[in-house]
Design a protein around this motif. Structure first.
Motif, PDB file in Angstrom:
ATOM      1  N   LEU A  39      37.064  82.374  11.631  1.00  0.00           N
ATOM      2  CA  LEU A  39      37.728  81.676  12.731  1.00  0.00           C
ATOM      3  C   LEU A  39      37.001  81.940  14.035  1.00  0.00           C
ATOM      4  O   LEU A  39      36.820  81.023  14.857  1.00  0.00           O
ATOM      5  CB  LEU A  39      39.187  82.126  12.826  1.00  0.00           C
ATOM      6  N   GLU A  40      36.583  83.166  14.264  1.00  0.00           N
ATOM      7  CA  GLU A  40      35.840  83.496  15.484  1.00  0.00           C
ATOM      8  C   GLU A  40      34.527  82.733  15.532  1.00  0.00           C
ATOM      9  O   GLU A  40      34.105  82.263  16.597  1.00  0.00           O
ATOM     10  CB  GLU A  40      35.592  85.000  15.537  1.00  0.00           C
ATOM     11  N   GLN A  41      33.877  82.569  14.385  1.00  0.00           N
ATOM     12  CA  GLN A  41      32.635  81.792  14.348  1.00  0.00           C
ATOM     13  C   GLN A  41      32.910  80.325  14.673  1.00  0.00           C
ATOM     14  O   GLN A  41      32.121  79.666  15.362  1.00  0.00           O
ATOM     15  CB  GLN A  41      31.984  81.921  12.968  1.00  0.00           C
ATOM     16  N   THR A  42      34.040  79.816  14.181  1.00  0.00           N
ATOM     17  CA  THR A  42      34.376  78.411  14.415  1.00  0.00           C
ATOM     18  C   THR A  42      34.644  78.144  15.889  1.00  0.00           C
ATOM     19  O   THR A  42      34.165  77.153  16.456  1.00  0.00           O
ATOM     20  CB  THR A  42      35.608  78.006  13.587  1.00  0.00           C
ATOM     21  N   VAL A  43      35.419  79.025  16.529  1.00  0.00           N
ATOM     22  CA  VAL A  43      35.754  78.792  17.936  1.00  0.00           C
ATOM     23  C   VAL A  43      34.663  79.300  18.874  1.00  0.00           C
ATOM     24  O   VAL A  43      34.689  79.025  20.077  1.00  0.00           O
ATOM     25  CB  VAL A  43      37.100  79.451  18.292  1.00  0.00           C
ATOM     26  N   GLY A  44      33.725  80.087  18.346  1.00  0.00           N
ATOM     27  CA  GLY A  44      32.628  80.592  19.172  1.00  0.00           C
ATOM     28  C   GLY A  44      33.032  81.662  20.140  1.00  0.00           C
ATOM     29  O   GLY A  44      32.475  81.750  21.243  1.00  0.00           O
ATOM     30  N   ALA A  45      34.023  82.476  19.761  1.00  0.00           N
ATOM     31  CA  ALA A  45      34.476  83.544  20.663  1.00  0.00           C
ATOM     32  C   ALA A  45      35.085  84.671  19.838  1.00  0.00           C
ATOM     33  O   ALA A  45      35.640  84.449  18.767  1.00  0.00           O
ATOM     34  CB  ALA A  45      35.509  83.018  21.660  1.00  0.00           C
ATOM     35  N   THR A  46      34.988  85.880  20.368  1.00  0.00           N
ATOM     36  CA  THR A  46      35.647  87.031  19.744  1.00  0.00           C
ATOM     37  C   THR A  46      37.110  87.009  20.137  1.00  0.00           C
ATOM     38  O   THR A  46      37.463  86.872  21.315  1.00  0.00           O
ATOM     39  CB  THR A  46      34.999  88.350  20.228  1.00  0.00           C
ATOM     40  N   LEU A  47      37.982  87.138  19.139  1.00  0.00           N
ATOM     41  CA  LEU A  47      39.412  87.013  19.384  1.00  0.00           C
ATOM     42  C   LEU A  47      40.119  88.364  19.487  1.00  0.00           C
ATOM     43  O   LEU A  47      41.191  88.453  20.091  1.00  0.00           O
ATOM     44  CB  LEU A  47      40.059  86.181  18.263  1.00  0.00           C
TER      45      LEU A  47
END
Length: 300
Positions: A39-47
């Motif tokens: 999911l972090e790769q998909t949104v391009g951010a560390t959650l």
């Protein structure tokens, strides 16, 4: 982005602990960690900020959390609504009806639908029989309450009511003084009828009254609904023949009289076989609940 990943994200965001979130989701921790990373790769951010001692939402995770909740809530609501539609508890039905059905059949059905099936809305279309048959074939109507419909390829018909045909005369007409009229009484009277193209079956039945006389009546006016018939008869333009249900309509200038040897008229429920929505099936059952037990079904 997968819905499953959003659900996993929400669990971790609320538990702030991968182990507890995995237990809540009934999965092991490694797959949960993998899905969060994807999911972090998909949104391009560390959650999440992860340490050996704590898990905290990052600014990006904080922003995503309420949006993820809203998305999941919308999905759950949509799923629940679709289930209600499939069960016939929610939906919309397009119902056509002839004017004589507005006296009792349609009002009774609408009352039951409001009381027993409030999630189903019924869109009413007052149409003559010919218009309804065309609309049903073109799927612009789900159900139609028609009168004396000719058998139509591709449509089903169920009889709702069988009625006598009665004469409608002005209250001050000489025929109004008689309790019953014969075809001979009506033979020389100017007649008000529906156009044959609009109500072919009923018009044919009405003219059948005069068949034994060997002559045709003088049709002086054609109208498309019974309210117009009532007005013209009251004005003395002529007499008319209508289904017996018309007798329930009170008009100070019009009376109805039985006609000897008159044929009967059928009020019918018409539908296209197969493919009916669950909501349409519910309304169909409600309408059929009003018919006599010996009513028949015809399919072509």
């Amino acid at each position: 982005m997968e819905l499953r990943q959003l659900r996993y994200f929400v669990a971790v965001a609320e538990e702030l602990h991968f182990g507890r979130a995995a237990a809540r989701l009934h999965i092991s921790q490694p797959p949960l960690t993998v899905h969060i990373k994807r999911l972090e790769q998909t949104v391009g951010a560390t959650l999440f900020d992860r340490t050996s001692r704590s898990v905290q939402l990052t600014a990006a995770g904080t922003r995503l959390y309420p949006r993820a909740l809203a998305i999941l809530d919308d999905v759950d609501r949509a799923s629940a609504e679709v289930g209600l539609v499939a069960e016939g508890q929610v939906g919309q039905v397009r119902l056509g009806f002839v004017s004589s059905a507005s006296y009792e059949v349609v009002p009774l059905a609408l009352r039951e639908m409001r009381e027993e099936h409030p999630g189903i809305s019924v869109d009413l279309e007052p149409l003559v029989t010919g218009e309804q048959l065309e609309a049903l074939m073109q799927h612009r109507l789900d159900l139609g309450v028609v009168r004396d419909a000719p058998l139509h390829p591709g449509l089903d018909f169920v009889t709702l009511r069988e009625e006598r045909i009665v004469a409608v005369v002005p209250v001050d007409h000489r025929l109004a003084q008689r309790p019953e009229l014969s075809p001979e009484d009506l033979a020389n009277e100017p007649l008000i009828l529906f156009p044959f193209t609009s109500m072919p079956g009923f018009v044919a039945n009405a003219l059948e009254v005069f068949r034994e006389l060997g002559s045709s009546p003088q049709v002086v006016q054609q109208v498309i609904n019974q309210e117009n018939v009532m007005g013209l008869v009251a004005a003395g333009v002529g007499v008319s023949l209508l289904p017996e249900s018309f007798s329930s309509v009170q008009h100070p200038r019009v009376v109805t009289r039985a006609v000897t040897r008159a044929p009967t008229s059928l009020l019918q429920l018409a539908s296209a076989p197969g493919g009916a929505s669950s909501a349409a099936s519910v309304l169909r059952d409600v309408l059929l609940g009003q018919r006599p037990q010996d009513s028949s079904v015809a399919t072509v």
